[in-house]
Design an enzyme around this catalytic site. Structure first.
Site, PDB file in Angstrom:
ATOM      1  N   ASP A  19     -22.428   9.657 -50.826  1.00 38.92           N
ATOM      2  CA  ASP A  19     -22.883  10.640 -51.809  1.00 38.92           C
ATOM      3  C   ASP A  19     -21.732  11.472 -52.379  1.00 38.92           C
ATOM      4  O   ASP A  19     -21.932  12.324 -53.241  1.00 38.92           O
ATOM      5  CB  ASP A  19     -23.963  11.559 -51.209  1.00 38.92           C
ATOM      6  CG  ASP A  19     -23.501  12.279 -49.945  1.00 38.92           C
ATOM      7  OD1 ASP A  19     -22.285  12.479 -49.789  1.00 38.92           O
ATOM      8  OD2 ASP A  19     -24.368  12.636 -49.123  1.00 38.92           O
ATOM      9  N   GLY A  20     -20.524  11.275 -51.850  1.00 41.47           N
ATOM     10  CA  GLY A  20     -19.353  11.950 -52.405  1.00 41.47           C
ATOM     11  C   GLY A  20     -19.285  13.435 -52.114  1.00 41.47           C
ATOM     12  O   GLY A  20     -18.464  14.148 -52.698  1.00 41.47           O
ATOM     13  N   ARG A  68      -7.777  21.077 -54.384  1.00 47.05           N
ATOM     14  CA  ARG A  68      -6.507  20.704 -53.779  1.00 47.05           C
ATOM     15  C   ARG A  68      -5.443  20.594 -54.872  1.00 47.05           C
ATOM     16  O   ARG A  68      -5.719  20.073 -55.951  1.00 47.05           O
ATOM     17  CB  ARG A  68      -6.631  19.383 -53.030  1.00 47.05           C
ATOM     18  CG  ARG A  68      -7.711  19.430 -51.960  1.00 47.05           C
ATOM     19  CD  ARG A  68      -7.636  18.256 -51.034  1.00 47.05           C
ATOM     20  NE  ARG A  68      -8.004  17.004 -51.695  1.00 47.05           N
ATOM     21  CZ  ARG A  68      -7.923  15.816 -51.106  1.00 47.05           C
ATOM     22  NH1 ARG A  68      -7.463  15.723 -49.875  1.00 47.05           N
ATOM     23  NH2 ARG A  68      -8.292  14.723 -51.735  1.00 47.05           N
ATOM     24  N   ARG A  79      -0.971   7.584 -53.855  1.00 44.50           N
ATOM     25  CA  ARG A  79      -0.637   7.307 -52.455  1.00 44.50           C
ATOM     26  C   ARG A  79      -0.023   5.917 -52.318  1.00 44.50           C
ATOM     27  O   ARG A  79      -0.041   5.128 -53.259  1.00 44.50           O
ATOM     28  CB  ARG A  79      -1.904   7.359 -51.588  1.00 44.50           C
ATOM     29  CG  ARG A  79      -2.709   8.637 -51.735  1.00 44.50           C
ATOM     30  CD  ARG A  79      -4.094   8.375 -52.353  1.00 44.50           C
ATOM     31  NE  ARG A  79      -4.820   9.624 -52.644  1.00 44.50           N
ATOM     32  CZ  ARG A  79      -5.355  10.393 -51.727  1.00 44.50           C
ATOM     33  NH1 ARG A  79      -5.274  10.056 -50.462  1.00 44.50           N
ATOM     34  NH2 ARG A  79      -5.971  11.487 -52.071  1.00 44.50           N
ATOM     35  N   ASP A 132      -3.658   4.915 -47.379  1.00 37.87           N
ATOM     36  CA  ASP A 132      -4.298   5.743 -48.408  1.00 37.87           C
ATOM     37  C   ASP A 132      -4.163   7.233 -48.116  1.00 37.87           C
ATOM     38  O   ASP A 132      -4.576   8.061 -48.920  1.00 37.87           O
ATOM     39  CB  ASP A 132      -5.778   5.371 -48.556  1.00 37.87           C
ATOM     40  CG  ASP A 132      -6.261   5.567 -49.984  1.00 37.87           C
ATOM     41  OD1 ASP A 132      -5.473   5.307 -50.909  1.00 37.87           O
ATOM     42  OD2 ASP A 132      -7.411   5.987 -50.166  1.00 37.87           O
ATOM     43  N   ASN A 133      -3.614   7.565 -46.947  1.00 40.98           N
ATOM     44  CA  ASN A 133      -3.382   8.970 -46.603  1.00 40.98           C
ATOM     45  C   ASN A 133      -1.894   9.295 -46.568  1.00 40.98           C
ATOM     46  O   ASN A 133      -1.473  10.250 -45.918  1.00 40.98           O
ATOM     47  CB  ASN A 133      -4.024   9.303 -45.251  1.00 40.98           C
ATOM     48  CG  ASN A 133      -5.538   9.373 -45.343  1.00 40.98           C
ATOM     49  OD1 ASN A 133      -6.091   9.463 -46.432  1.00 40.98           O
ATOM     50  ND2 ASN A 133      -6.212   9.328 -44.209  1.00 40.98           N
ATOM     51  N   ASP A 149      -4.543  14.787 -47.273  1.00 40.33           N
ATOM     52  CA  ASP A 149      -5.824  14.394 -46.671  1.00 40.33           C
ATOM     53  C   ASP A 149      -5.992  14.905 -45.238  1.00 40.33           C
ATOM     54  O   ASP A 149      -5.801  14.184 -44.274  1.00 40.33           O
ATOM     55  CB  ASP A 149      -6.006  12.871 -46.716  1.00 40.33           C
ATOM     56  CG  ASP A 149      -6.387  12.399 -48.110  1.00 40.33           C
ATOM     57  OD1 ASP A 149      -6.298  13.222 -49.039  1.00 40.33           O
ATOM     58  OD2 ASP A 149      -6.748  11.234 -48.271  1.00 40.33           O
TER      59      ASP A 149
END
Length: 492
Positions: free
Chosen positions: A4-5, A62, A69, A154-155, A164
């Site tokens: 649901d984000g 942020r 990334r 991805d982090n 992240d």
């Protein structure tokens, strides 16, 4: 999580506070602009244990120069021969070139300018720079005991920032194998694995940059630059943390590793022991030395804390079955369990058994002996510093100043974050603001901050142990090692 984000209040507060804490510690990071919550609710199974709860939706703003990334370049990955998986933009070399050009020209303009007529050399210079930035970043993490929790590609920021903030944690009791992420069952992202996994991620970035940067070039850069840059930055930072400001001796690495080993043996609090060392005096008389030793041992784990730390985690019947399976069917055992996990559990059982017979007085005596041995080595090393300077008093003033600007008094411990989260979930955001203000000055003594009550009983067989216990039972300032209840906190 139903895709649901939505982010929730709990994790938003943690990210908001920690990204600001890291910035004020001087560690490259994304920043937090705002944290805004709402009355909308989502259901989250926090620990993936079938006990979902309703949580408030929240948004964190942020801030960073870019959120590209390492993993951004993996969208072009060709089909994997083993899994059959491929990137969503496979064969779109035109987009990859465009993205690489954008990253270098925008965020590494000096490299773009220096190698504008040779794209291979330019790309190699870029990869060398991100390799060194990443090595320095993880060295900074190790020096404050910060554990990221999920260091996948991805982090990892393409400009070398901490990015992240998920199941992160600052280490309390020093344990090189500390795992801050409750769902990291194999310890892939444990504290002592962070340098190694960041190097592995750089290897994956190198693979994703082919053919714009041939692998034989990037792999050579990685091997030549990463470990050397990490070690150099780590020991430089550790010298500052120990006040070794005059001489750079080869023996310093051994002194650091012996300090960490002593912390490990005594269950020492990583942050507080470093902070205390600035008050160590080379020329102190016996009574002052004893006082300092008592302060150090107060920062070591009690018998009760150690019992919690080494409590066996597997059902005895399950462990017995696993051991039998390892003997009778090694192939099947390899599929369902790792030998390392079983060995760790056996070590835990052995340690827990020994702790049942250990008294607080015996533990205190043992801890004092360990610290006396290391402090003597530290004294000898500081004496070499004094011999190399003309004015010992001026040197000591500088030493304390350097140590106090490299050893934080305050970090975002999990129990501090938890107190702020619980208050916020009940509609009171004053504690979040208090903690934020505290973390904006991590190296300075803070006045007037709310303290937390701890009711846990501690053993107190001697005057020192009793003093430690009384301190723990009373109201704890936020520079204290965590109360016993904090050991139950789990972040996934």
């Amino acid at each position: 999580r139903q895709a649901d984000g939505r982010k929730v209040l709990r994790s938003s507060i943690r990210e908001f506070l920690c990204s600001e804490a890291m910035f004020h510690l001087g560690i490259p990071t994304t920043r937090a602009g705002t944290c805004v919550t709402s009355d909308s609710k989502v259901i989250r199974d926090i620990f993936y244990d079938g006990n979902p709860k309703s949580e408030r939706c929240t948004v964190v703003l942020r801030i960073a120069s870019t959120f590209i990334r390492f993993g951004s370049f993996e969208i072009f990955k060709p089909t994997d021969e083993y899994t059959g998986r491929k990137g969503p933009s496979v064969n779109r070399n035109d987009i990859r070139i465009q993205m690489l050009d954008y990253v270098i020209s925008t965020f590494y303009p000096e490299i773009q300018e220096a190698y504008s007529d040779n794209s291979i050399q330019r790309n190699a210079a870029f990869f060398k720079e991100i390799t060194k930035r990443t090595a320095r970043l993880v060295a900074e993490w190790q020096c404050v005991g910060f554990c990221h929790g999920v260091l996948n590609t991805d982090n990892m920021s393409i400009v070398g920032l901490t990015i992240d903030y998920g199941p992160f944690g600052f280490m309390d009791r020093y344990d090189p194998e500390h795992i801050c992420n409750g769902s990291d069952n194999t310890g892939r992202y444990a504290y002592n694995k962070q340098p190694e996994i960041c190097k592995w991620n750089l290897g994956k970035l190198a693979e994703a940059l082919v053919p714009e940067l041939p692998l034989e070039i990037s792999e050579l850069i990685l091997e030549e630059e990463y470990d050397a840059e990490f070690e150099k930055h780590y020991i430089q930072k550790m010298r500052k943390k120990l006040g070794l400001i005059q001489l750079e001796l080869e023996e310093d690495s051994k002194l650091v590793s012996e300090l960490l080993e002593t912390m490990h043996l005594t269950g020492g609090d990583f942050t507080n022991i470093f902070y205390l060392l600035s008050s160590f005096s080379v020329d102190s008389d016996p009574s002052e030395s004893e006082d300092f030793l008592e302060k150090l041992t107060c920062q070591c784990a009690s018998v009760e804390e150690l019992k919690v730390a080494f409590k066996p985690q597997m059902d005895p019947r399950q462990l017995s079955m696993m051991l039998m399976l390892a003997q009778s069917n090694p192939q099947l055992f390899a599929l369902i369990g790792t030998k390392a996990n079983i060995n760790k559990e056996l070590e835990r059982i052995e340690q827990f058994s020994k702790l049942q017979q250990l008294t607080a007085a015996d533990l205190l005596s043992r801890n004092k002996r360990h610290w006396e041995e290391w402090l003597e080595k530290y004294r000898v090393r500081l004496q070499k510093e004094i011999e190399s300077v003309g004015d010992a008093d001026a040197w000591n003033t500088d030493r304390v100043k350097v140590m106090n600007s490299n050893n934080p008094k305050y970090i975002l411990r999990n129990y501090i974050a938890q107190n702020a989260i619980e208050a916020a979930e009940n509609g009171d955001f004053s504690e979040v603001r208090n903690v934020l203000k505290l973390l904006e000055n991590p190296f300075q003594e803070a006045e007037g901050f709310r303290e937390v009550k701890e009711d846990a009983e501690e053993e107190g067989a001697t005057a020192t142990a009793a003093a430690c216990a009384q301190e723990t039972r009373s109201r704890l300032p936020y520079c204290s090692k965590p109360p016993l209840w904090a050991s139950e906190l789990c972040v996934t």
